[in-house]
Scaffold this active site. Structure first.
Site, PDB file in Angstrom:
ATOM      1  N   ASP A  91      44.279  41.373  31.023  1.00 26.78           N
ATOM      2  CA  ASP A  91      44.507  40.962  32.405  1.00 26.78           C
ATOM      3  C   ASP A  91      43.690  39.710  32.718  1.00 26.78           C
ATOM      4  O   ASP A  91      42.635  39.479  32.124  1.00 26.78           O
ATOM      5  CB  ASP A  91      44.113  42.098  33.346  1.00 26.78           C
ATOM      6  CG  ASP A  91      44.716  41.938  34.724  1.00 26.78           C
ATOM      7  OD1 ASP A  91      45.597  41.069  34.899  1.00 26.78           O
ATOM      8  OD2 ASP A  91      44.311  42.685  35.639  1.00 26.78           O
ATOM      9  N   ARG A 100      52.394  47.239  45.241  1.00 30.05           N
ATOM     10  CA  ARG A 100      51.049  47.797  45.403  1.00 30.05           C
ATOM     11  C   ARG A 100      50.715  47.980  46.883  1.00 30.05           C
ATOM     12  O   ARG A 100      50.135  48.992  47.279  1.00 30.05           O
ATOM     13  CB  ARG A 100      50.009  46.889  44.737  1.00 30.05           C
ATOM     14  CG  ARG A 100      48.578  47.406  44.853  1.00 30.05           C
ATOM     15  CD  ARG A 100      47.607  46.434  44.229  1.00 30.05           C
ATOM     16  NE  ARG A 100      47.812  46.324  42.793  1.00 30.05           N
ATOM     17  CZ  ARG A 100      47.330  45.342  42.046  1.00 30.05           C
ATOM     18  NH1 ARG A 100      46.624  44.374  42.604  1.00 30.05           N
ATOM     19  NH2 ARG A 100      47.547  45.326  40.742  1.00 30.05           N
ATOM     20  N   THR A 103      47.398  35.500  37.359  1.00 26.85           N
ATOM     21  CA  THR A 103      47.863  35.037  38.664  1.00 26.85           C
ATOM     22  C   THR A 103      47.879  33.517  38.718  1.00 26.85           C
ATOM     23  O   THR A 103      48.321  32.937  39.703  1.00 26.85           O
ATOM     24  CB  THR A 103      46.948  35.567  39.780  1.00 26.85           C
ATOM     25  OG1 THR A 103      45.594  35.179  39.504  1.00 26.85           O
ATOM     26  CG2 THR A 103      47.022  37.090  39.861  1.00 26.85           C
ATOM     27  N   THR A 149      50.583  45.030  34.972  1.00 31.07           N
ATOM     28  CA  THR A 149      49.962  46.071  34.157  1.00 31.07           C
ATOM     29  C   THR A 149      50.945  47.198  33.875  1.00 31.07           C
ATOM     30  O   THR A 149      51.015  47.716  32.753  1.00 31.07           O
ATOM     31  CB  THR A 149      48.713  46.627  34.857  1.00 31.07           C
ATOM     32  OG1 THR A 149      47.814  45.556  35.161  1.00 31.07           O
ATOM     33  CG2 THR A 149      48.010  47.650  33.982  1.00 31.07           C
TER      34      THR A 149
END
Length: 356
Positions: free
Chosen positions: A129, A237, A178, A85
């Site tokens: 996404d 993250r 993913t 993102t």
């Protein structure tokens, strides 16, 4: 989730001179107004790691700006938390255009995807996404939009039904997933740039932790940053999430400065070990070793025994455990490798062989 198209096409600037991101879901707005929005890089030079991808993007961006055209469509795939993102936002900022962000599950009806495509301005970026979860109807609408920059609209009913091809501005679609293998061939082939995001190394994660700490006005030493980096599973993250936990520990238990000792104590407290494994990771390894003699065992069996969703195990836990050499996927199921036995203090049976 309902897409809320922009009702204002004017371009706005933030204090740094980059374009503000156009959010189209309430959930995304809430996240971006907080911690994640503050620490996300706004340009390529501030984006750490993924050096090969950055070089490819730099060339593509400069070429597109030279031709005054939209960039080719891009597909990013890889485990969650690696910056897909963020990369889409960086691309929009570098191209000096707005970005519209949504996710595939939000595009349930034809009017959802058509509505957002109709509001796009020339060269703008549309980020979808989990694009592998697009339904068939949405995919069919995207095909002409990606290739011919047009959409097919049906008007009338019965014998008077007509199909009109409506042109739309040339835009850039950035897809993130993913599960690249779950994308249909026709959709995947329409992307001009396809790139897998790799796990980050210790040095890259250390730099990310120090950068985030400076944004949060947290004093951190090199050793403290390195310990957080080593326990972050190669994922920015997770590194930023652990930094927040260590910061809180440093404020309450010390003078607010993150040292190597403080980092170790804080991460030990929340049961994140030196390899970044948490309680669920260790429970997964112990389950296979103790109940299934090291494997092989099927993913559905593991999920049921742990009380976790199989997809969560495959997408969140397994990628790092496989990359770190703790488990392996075999045709018959998952097996624990010698590194997994060693890390948990078990002796690996002589008849167990780790198959790759």
């Amino acid at each position: 989730m309902t897409i809320i198209p922009s009702d204002n096409g004017d371009r706005k600037k933030n204090p740094q001179g980059t374009n503000t991101r156009q959010n189209i879901t309430p959930a995304e707005t809430e996240v971006d107004n907080g911690f994640e929005s503050d620490i996300r890089p706004k340009c390529l030079k501030d984006y750490l790691g993924q050096s090969q991808l950055k070089e490819t993007l730099k060339i593509s961006i400069e070429a597109a700006k030279y031709r005054d055209e939209a960039m080719d469509h891009l597909l990013f795939y890889g485990p969650p938390g690696l910056g897909k993102t963020t990369l889409a936002t960086v691309i929009a900022n570098e191209m000096d255009v707005k970005i519209k962000i949504t996710s595939a599950p939000a595009l349930e009806r034809p009017r959802d995807i058509i509505g957002i495509l109709m509001t796009l301005k020339p060269k703008e970026v549309l980020f979808i996404d989990e694009i592998h979860r697009l339904n068939k109807v949405a995919e069919e609408i995207l095909y002409p939009a990606m290739e011919d920059f047009s959409i097919d609209r049906t008007i009338g009913k019965g014998h008077s039904t007509k199909t009109l091809r409506v042109p739309i501005p040339k835009f850039t679609l950035v897809g993130a997933t993913t599960r690249a293998g779950s994308l249909s061939g026709p959709l995947r082939d329409r992307f001009g740039i396809i790139h897998r995001l790799e796990f980050y190394n210790k040095e890259e994660l250390t730099a990310i932790v120090k950068r985030t700490a400076s944004i949060l006005n947290v004093e951190i030493c090199q050793g403290g940053a390195e310990i957080i980096a080593m326990r972050s599973r190669g994922t920015p993250r997770i590194a930023n999430r652990l930094l927040k936990r260590v910061r809180d520990y440093a404020i309450v238990k010390s003078d607010g400065i993150i040292t190597d000792k403080i980092s170790s104590q804080a991460l030990d407290l929340i049961k994140v070990d030196k390899f970044g494994l948490d309680t669920t990771d260790r429970d997964l390894l112990k389950l296979i070793i103790e109940k299934y003699e090291g494997g092989p065992v099927g993913i559905e069996t593991i999920a049921a025994a742990l009380g976790e969703d199989a997809k969560t195990i495959e997408d969140v836990y397994e990628p790092y455990l496989i990359q770190a050499g703790f488990i392996a996927r075999t045709p018959r199921g998952r097996k624990v490798c010698s590194a997994g036995y060693e890390h948990l203090g078990y002796n690996m049976p002589s008849d167990q062989q780790c198959l790759f």
